[in-house]
Design a protein around this motif. Structure first.
Motif, PDB file in Angstrom:
ATOM      1  N   LEU A 151       2.587 -18.316 -43.114  1.00 12.30           N
ATOM      2  CA  LEU A 151       1.410 -19.124 -42.790  1.00 12.30           C
ATOM      3  C   LEU A 151       1.114 -20.193 -43.844  1.00 12.30           C
ATOM      4  N   PRO A 152       1.324 -19.941 -45.132  1.00  9.04           N
ATOM      5  CA  PRO A 152       1.112 -21.023 -46.099  1.00  9.04           C
ATOM      6  C   PRO A 152       2.009 -22.234 -45.844  1.00  9.04           C
ATOM      7  N   ARG A 153       3.242 -22.011 -45.434  1.00 13.80           N
ATOM      8  CA  ARG A 153       4.134 -23.132 -45.130  1.00 13.80           C
ATOM      9  C   ARG A 153       3.654 -23.881 -43.899  1.00 13.80           C
ATOM     10  N   ALA A 154       3.184 -23.142 -42.895  1.00  7.15           N
ATOM     11  CA  ALA A 154       2.646 -23.791 -41.703  1.00  7.15           C
ATOM     12  C   ALA A 154       1.413 -24.626 -42.050  1.00  7.15           C
ATOM     13  N   LEU A 155       0.547 -24.071 -42.882  1.00  3.00           N
ATOM     14  CA  LEU A 155      -0.659 -24.791 -43.299  1.00  3.00           C
ATOM     15  C   LEU A 155      -0.296 -26.069 -44.052  1.00  3.00           C
ATOM     16  N   ALA A 156       0.700 -25.996 -44.916  1.00  2.00           N
ATOM     17  CA  ALA A 156       1.112 -27.176 -45.678  1.00  2.00           C
ATOM     18  C   ALA A 156       1.567 -28.290 -44.752  1.00  2.00           C
ATOM     19  N   LEU A 157       2.294 -27.943 -43.705  1.00  8.11           N
ATOM     20  CA  LEU A 157       2.729 -28.945 -42.739  1.00  8.11           C
ATOM     21  C   LEU A 157       1.542 -29.576 -42.026  1.00  8.11           C
ATOM     22  N   ILE A 158       0.618 -28.752 -41.590  1.00  6.60           N
ATOM     23  CA  ILE A 158      -0.556 -29.256 -40.870  1.00  6.60           C
ATOM     24  C   ILE A 158      -1.370 -30.183 -41.762  1.00  6.60           C
ATOM     25  N   ARG A 159      -1.536 -29.825 -43.014  1.00  3.34           N
ATOM     26  CA  ARG A 159      -2.333 -30.656 -43.926  1.00  3.34           C
ATOM     27  C   ARG A 159      -1.640 -31.968 -44.284  1.00  3.34           C
ATOM     28  N   LYS A 160      -0.335 -32.036 -44.040  1.00  5.37           N
ATOM     29  CA  LYS A 160       0.380 -33.305 -44.224  1.00  5.37           C
ATOM     30  C   LYS A 160       0.295 -34.189 -42.981  1.00  5.37           C
ATOM     31  N   GLY A 161      -0.287 -33.647 -41.898  1.00  7.73           N
ATOM     32  CA  GLY A 161      -0.446 -34.435 -40.684  1.00  7.73           C
ATOM     33  C   GLY A 161       0.408 -34.006 -39.515  1.00  7.73           C
ATOM     34  N   CYS A 162       1.160 -32.913 -39.645  1.00  4.08           N
ATOM     35  CA  CYS A 162       1.994 -32.434 -38.552  1.00  4.08           C
ATOM     36  C   CYS A 162       1.138 -31.748 -37.487  1.00  4.08           C
ATOM     37  N   ALA A 163       1.355 -32.117 -36.235  1.00  4.21           N
ATOM     38  CA  ALA A 163       0.704 -31.429 -35.116  1.00  4.21           C
ATOM     39  C   ALA A 163       1.561 -30.213 -34.774  1.00  4.21           C
ATOM     40  N   LEU A 164       1.373 -29.160 -35.538  1.00  2.89           N
ATOM     41  CA  LEU A 164       2.194 -27.954 -35.440  1.00  2.89           C
ATOM     42  C   LEU A 164       1.482 -26.899 -34.613  1.00  2.89           C
ATOM     43  N   THR A 165       2.155 -26.394 -33.599  1.00  2.00           N
ATOM     44  CA  THR A 165       1.637 -25.301 -32.782  1.00  2.00           C
ATOM     45  C   THR A 165       2.415 -24.039 -33.095  1.00  2.00           C
ATOM     46  N   LEU A 166       1.688 -22.940 -33.287  1.00  2.00           N
ATOM     47  CA  LEU A 166       2.291 -21.650 -33.622  1.00  2.00           C
ATOM     48  C   LEU A 166       2.285 -20.724 -32.414  1.00  2.00           C
ATOM     49  N   VAL A 167       2.971 -19.599 -32.539  1.00  2.00           N
ATOM     50  CA  VAL A 167       3.095 -18.629 -31.454  1.00  2.00           C
ATOM     51  C   VAL A 167       2.810 -17.230 -31.991  1.00  2.00           C
ATOM     52  N   VAL A 168       2.109 -16.420 -31.196  1.00  2.00           N
ATOM     53  CA  VAL A 168       1.950 -14.989 -31.487  1.00  2.00           C
ATOM     54  C   VAL A 168       2.180 -14.207 -30.198  1.00  2.00           C
ATOM     55  N   ASP A 169       2.498 -12.922 -30.345  1.00  2.00           N
ATOM     56  CA  ASP A 169       2.638 -12.082 -29.153  1.00  2.00           C
ATOM     57  C   ASP A 169       2.156 -10.657 -29.400  1.00  2.00           C
ATOM     58  N   ASN A 170       1.284 -10.483 -30.410  1.00  2.00           N
ATOM     59  CA  ASN A 170       0.762  -9.146 -30.675  1.00  2.00           C
ATOM     60  C   ASN A 170      -0.545  -9.254 -31.464  1.00  2.00           C
ATOM     61  N   PRO A 171      -1.395  -8.229 -31.385  1.00  2.00           N
ATOM     62  CA  PRO A 171      -2.693  -8.296 -32.059  1.00  2.00           C
ATOM     63  C   PRO A 171      -2.592  -8.410 -33.573  1.00  2.00           C
ATOM     64  N   ALA A 172      -1.608  -7.760 -34.197  1.00  2.00           N
ATOM     65  CA  ALA A 172      -1.494  -7.810 -35.656  1.00  2.00           C
ATOM     66  C   ALA A 172      -1.217  -9.230 -36.130  1.00  2.00           C
ATOM     67  N   ALA A 173      -0.278  -9.916 -35.464  1.00  2.00           N
ATOM     68  CA  ALA A 173       0.032 -11.292 -35.846  1.00  2.00           C
ATOM     69  C   ALA A 173      -1.166 -12.200 -35.605  1.00  2.00           C
ATOM     70  N   ALA A 174      -1.874 -11.985 -34.485  1.00  2.00           N
ATOM     71  CA  ALA A 174      -3.053 -12.797 -34.178  1.00  2.00           C
ATOM     72  C   ALA A 174      -4.144 -12.589 -35.225  1.00  2.00           C
ATOM     73  N   THR A 175      -4.343 -11.343 -35.634  1.00  2.00           N
ATOM     74  CA  THR A 175      -5.377 -11.042 -36.632  1.00  2.00           C
ATOM     75  C   THR A 175      -5.039 -11.672 -37.976  1.00  2.00           C
ATOM     76  N   ALA A 176      -3.783 -11.553 -38.386  1.00  2.00           N
ATOM     77  CA  ALA A 176      -3.378 -12.152 -39.657  1.00  2.00           C
ATOM     78  C   ALA A 176      -3.561 -13.662 -39.632  1.00  2.00           C
ATOM     79  N   LEU A 177      -3.245 -14.265 -38.495  1.00  2.00           N
ATOM     80  CA  LEU A 177      -3.375 -15.722 -38.378  1.00  2.00           C
ATOM     81  C   LEU A 177      -4.825 -16.168 -38.492  1.00  2.00           C
ATOM     82  N   VAL A 178      -5.723 -15.515 -37.766  1.00  2.00           N
ATOM     83  CA  VAL A 178      -7.123 -15.963 -37.819  1.00  2.00           C
ATOM     84  C   VAL A 178      -7.747 -15.661 -39.180  1.00  2.00           C
ATOM     85  N   ASP A 179      -7.375 -14.556 -39.805  1.00  2.00           N
ATOM     86  CA  ASP A 179      -7.898 -14.254 -41.140  1.00  2.00           C
ATOM     87  C   ASP A 179      -7.452 -15.332 -42.138  1.00  2.00           C
TER      88      ASP A 179
END
Length: 382
Positions: free
Chosen positions: A92-120
């Motif tokens: 997630l830190p790498r994904a955040l770095a891309l977004i903060r540079k201006g990348c329109a990055l969309t992520l994917v989840v398929d389980n509650p644990a991954a979703a919870t970690a992402l929103v936290d």
């Protein structure tokens, strides 16, 4: 000085640009006719020149399979990117770095644990991630079934946690196991209906779900209609390969990627010609072994790309490929193989799996219709 295929060091990965452009146009025209956006999966080529050709033909954004791909393509100027693998929280830190540079990055989840970690992580870093929920429409790999309760649980975690539920996605990977138009069309409809149904359930729960993303090369080409779908993803179509030929969506003459190889020896008593392209050049992928026509490690062609029917790359060691007749009893194995393929003969070998074969090389040699060769770099790393 102009370099020709006869002068290249071998083995080398060669892209027939005329075939590639034809494949790109075919898929884009198909998507335009179906009225959906097209987001090509660039993991097949991992090459900026190929991606630019896809975007120039009308594609909207790209799909990647690693964050390294996302970083490299963004650095090259492509900013609308779907990372189509459930996000590892450690990334997630790498994904955040891309977004903060201006990348329109969309992520994917398929389980509650991954979703919870992402929103936290998003709350902790003041970031609203755009997220697709992966849906399983054919039991091939990962994802949540369209009717499973956990689908709404994951959507709720994302919404309550401050992420944006951008939509749903699916991949009918089991299409690679089919070989008739009727079966492919049926799976394409199953893929469409399942993903649309998942989106409908999420919307009925009061959660926005704008994107409905489906795709594999066979189902994209076989779909009769895509009602409710907003975008399609496909990747290997840009080169095609022998697996796709066996599935029934391309001819050998459509396959744009080949490995240039040289005959370096013979084993006349075995009916073999030895090439300098083994599994390090072709990859170990033997996907056609499970299909109706086994092409061994690849289909040999003349240097100008014409398939040599009756021959196959029947075996491979690390650096050596074994070329033999499909029906050796039909020819004089010893003398025939020596005279037909003398030392120094250049051949182009069509691959079983373009993604796997391309991955063996740091660069491609792009061959234009006039015979000119241009070096195209291939992105590497995770």
């Amino acid at each position: 000085m102009t370099i020709t295929l006869q002068q290249l060091d071998t083995p080398a990965a060669v892209i027939d640009t005329a075939r590639m452009e034809r494949n790109i146009a075919r898929m884009q025209q198909r998507m335009n006719a179906l009225g959906v956006r097209f987001r090509p999966h660039v993991k097949t080529a991992k090459c900026i020149e190929v991606a630019r050709a896809q975007l120039a033909a009308g594609a909207t954004g790209i799909t990647v399979s690693t964050l390294k791909e996302a970083e490299q393509f963004f650095q090259a100027g492509i900013g609308d990117i779907l990372y189509a693998v459930t996000i590892d929280p450690a990334k997630l830190p790498r994904a955040l770095a891309l977004i903060r540079k201006g990348c329109a990055l969309t992520l994917v989840v398929d389980n509650p644990a991954a979703a919870t970690a992402l929103v936290d992580f998003g709350r902790a870093h003041d970031c609203v991630f755009a997220v697709l929920i992966e849906v399983d429409t054919d039991g091939h790999r990962s994802g949540i079934g369209p009717e499973e309760e956990v689908l709404l649980e994951v959507a709720g975690i994302l919404q309550r946690g401050g992420a944006r539920v951008a939509g749903v996605m699916t991949h009918a990977g089991s299409s690679y196991e089919l070989n008739t138009q009727e079966a492919l069309a049926a799976l394409a409809e199953q893929e469409r209906a399942g993903c649309v149904r998942a989106a409908q359930r999420i919307r009925a729960a009061g959660i926005a779900c704008d994107i409905v993303s489906v795709g594999s090369t066979p189902t994209a080409l076989a779909a009769a209609a895509l009602e409710g779908v907003t975008e399609v993803r496909a990747g290997v179509y840009v080169f095609f390969d022998l697996v796709m030929h066996n599935v029934g969506v391309c001819a050998p003459e459509d396959i744009a990627l080949s490995v240039l190889a040289t005959v370096i020896g013979h084993q006349p008593e075995k009916g073999w010609a030895i090439l300098d392209a083994g599994w390090m050049a072709m990859s170990r992928d033997r996907g056609t072994a499970r299909q109706s026509h086994d092409f061994g490690y690849g289909l040999p062609c003349t240097i100008d790309g014409r398939p040599l029917t009756g021959y196959v790359l029947s075996g491979a060691n690390q650096e050596h490929g074994i070329l033999s007749a499909v029906h050796p009893e039909a020819v004089n194995q010893g003398e025939h193989i020596v005279t037909r393929f003398p030392i120094g003969t250049r051949l182009r070998i069509l691959p079983n799996h373009a993604c796997a074969t391309g991955a063996q090389y740091p660069r491609y040699l792009a061959l234009s219709p006039d015979g000119a060769l241009t070096q195209w770099e291939r992105f590497h790393g995770w």
